[in-house]
Design a protein around this motif. Structure first.
Motif, PDB file in Angstrom:
ATOM      1  N   TYR A  17       0.846  -1.185   0.000  1.00  0.00           N
ATOM      2  CA  TYR A  17       0.000   0.000   0.000  1.00  0.00           C
ATOM      3  C   TYR A  17       0.881   1.233   0.000  1.00  0.00           C
ATOM      4  O   TYR A  17       1.969   1.238   0.570  1.00  0.00           O
ATOM      5  CB  TYR A  17      -0.895   0.038   1.245  1.00  0.00           C
ATOM      6  N   VAL A  19       0.537   5.450   0.764  1.00  0.00           N
ATOM      7  CA  VAL A  19      -0.311   6.515   1.275  1.00  0.00           C
ATOM      8  C   VAL A  19      -0.076   7.749   0.429  1.00  0.00           C
ATOM      9  O   VAL A  19       1.062   8.183   0.240  1.00  0.00           O
ATOM     10  CB  VAL A  19      -0.003   6.811   2.764  1.00  0.00           C
ATOM     11  N   LYS A  23      -4.817   8.959   1.855  1.00  0.00           N
ATOM     12  CA  LYS A  23      -5.621   7.800   1.465  1.00  0.00           C
ATOM     13  C   LYS A  23      -4.698   6.620   1.199  1.00  0.00           C
ATOM     14  O   LYS A  23      -3.593   6.788   0.684  1.00  0.00           O
ATOM     15  CB  LYS A  23      -6.430   8.094   0.193  1.00  0.00           C
ATOM     16  N   LEU A  24      -5.194   5.437   1.534  1.00  0.00           N
ATOM     17  CA  LEU A  24      -4.441   4.211   1.326  1.00  0.00           C
ATOM     18  C   LEU A  24      -4.742   3.657  -0.060  1.00  0.00           C
ATOM     19  O   LEU A  24      -5.896   3.411  -0.401  1.00  0.00           O
ATOM     20  CB  LEU A  24      -4.866   3.198   2.398  1.00  0.00           C
ATOM     21  N   HIS A  25      -3.702   3.483  -0.879  1.00  0.00           N
ATOM     22  CA  HIS A  25      -3.843   2.961  -2.243  1.00  0.00           C
ATOM     23  C   HIS A  25      -3.108   1.624  -2.320  1.00  0.00           C
ATOM     24  O   HIS A  25      -1.910   1.566  -2.036  1.00  0.00           O
ATOM     25  CB  HIS A  25      -3.241   3.922  -3.260  1.00  0.00           C
ATOM     26  N   GLN A  26      -3.815   0.572  -2.701  1.00  0.00           N
ATOM     27  CA  GLN A  26      -3.192  -0.739  -2.836  1.00  0.00           C
ATOM     28  C   GLN A  26      -2.553  -0.874  -4.212  1.00  0.00           C
ATOM     29  O   GLN A  26      -3.200  -0.627  -5.230  1.00  0.00           O
ATOM     30  CB  GLN A  26      -4.212  -1.855  -2.641  1.00  0.00           C
ATOM     31  N   TYR A  36      -2.818   1.339  -9.023  1.00  0.00           N
ATOM     32  CA  TYR A  36      -3.311   1.234  -7.654  1.00  0.00           C
ATOM     33  C   TYR A  36      -4.837   1.219  -7.648  1.00  0.00           C
ATOM     34  O   TYR A  36      -5.470   1.676  -8.579  1.00  0.00           O
ATOM     35  CB  TYR A  36      -2.885   2.458  -6.826  1.00  0.00           C
ATOM     36  N   GLN A  37      -5.369   0.727  -6.521  1.00  0.00           N
ATOM     37  CA  GLN A  37      -6.803   0.883  -6.287  1.00  0.00           C
ATOM     38  C   GLN A  37      -7.002   1.456  -4.893  1.00  0.00           C
ATOM     39  O   GLN A  37      -6.234   1.177  -3.979  1.00  0.00           O
ATOM     40  CB  GLN A  37      -7.560  -0.433  -6.447  1.00  0.00           C
ATOM     41  N   HIS A  38      -8.011   2.288  -4.780  1.00  0.00           N
ATOM     42  CA  HIS A  38      -8.404   2.859  -3.491  1.00  0.00           C
ATOM     43  C   HIS A  38      -9.829   2.387  -3.237  1.00  0.00           C
ATOM     44  O   HIS A  38     -10.737   2.675  -4.018  1.00  0.00           O
ATOM     45  CB  HIS A  38      -8.344   4.387  -3.523  1.00  0.00           C
ATOM     46  N   THR A  39     -10.011   1.607  -2.168  1.00  0.00           N
ATOM     47  CA  THR A  39     -11.311   1.074  -1.817  1.00  0.00           C
ATOM     48  C   THR A  39     -11.865   1.870  -0.646  1.00  0.00           C
ATOM     49  O   THR A  39     -11.146   2.138   0.318  1.00  0.00           O
ATOM     50  CB  THR A  39     -11.195  -0.415  -1.429  1.00  0.00           C
ATOM     51  N   TYR A  40     -13.124   2.242  -0.741  1.00  0.00           N
ATOM     52  CA  TYR A  40     -13.735   3.043   0.310  1.00  0.00           C
ATOM     53  C   TYR A  40     -15.235   2.735   0.376  1.00  0.00           C
ATOM     54  O   TYR A  40     -15.803   2.138  -0.528  1.00  0.00           O
ATOM     55  CB  TYR A  40     -13.508   4.538   0.057  1.00  0.00           C
ATOM     56  N   TYR A  63      -6.045   4.248  -9.834  1.00  0.00           N
ATOM     57  CA  TYR A  63      -5.053   5.311  -9.965  1.00  0.00           C
ATOM     58  C   TYR A  63      -3.788   4.737 -10.577  1.00  0.00           C
ATOM     59  O   TYR A  63      -3.625   3.513 -10.662  1.00  0.00           O
ATOM     60  CB  TYR A  63      -4.713   5.892  -8.583  1.00  0.00           C
TER      61      TYR A  63
END
Length: 125
Positions: A17, A19, A23-26, A36-40, A63
């Motif tokens: 991940y 930051v 926001k945390l982006h995997q 990357y993906q950001h899950t929310y 992203y």
């Protein structure tokens, strides 16, 4: 001069991940473009028989960045074209193979098609 801090985290399951903008982006794929993906959770208004109710639903945004130190930006055709500043031939190939933003998320096995196209092009290394 402002200093930049880069925070990269590896979880117990091996996921990486980054930051960015709090926001945390995997990290999904590391190639010519790092994807990357950001899950929310988002709240969605749902129609019921007589009224509305609100439900939480998980959403995902995609992203990319050029490398570990560059900005993470939304995965869109315009952003990819601007980031690569590709020659005319590669730019035409991008537009032909990826007609929409959602087409950039197509995978072949574990690789994203966008990275395959860019890696195969000798002018863009």
């Amino acid at each position: 001069m402002k200093s930049k801090y880069l925070l990269i985290i590896q979880s117990c399951d091996g996921s990486i991940y980054r930051v960015w903008n709090k926001k945390l982006h995997q990290l999904l794929y590391s190639g010519r473009l790092q994807i990357y993906q950001h899950t929310y959770d988002e709240t969605v208004k749902v129609r019921t028989l007589r009224s509305y109710r609100y439900e939480k639903k998980q959403a995902v945004d995609y992203y990319f960045s050029i490398n570990d130190n560059s900005s993470i930006v939304p995965l869109s055709l315009v952003n990819v074209r601007l980031a690569l500043l590709a020659d005319n031939k590669l730019d035409k190939e991008l537009l032909h193979n990826f007609p929409s933003d959602s087409s950039l998320k197509i995978k072949k096995g574990t690789h994203f098609e966008i990275n395959n196209l860019i890696s195969d092009n000798p002018n863009n290394k």
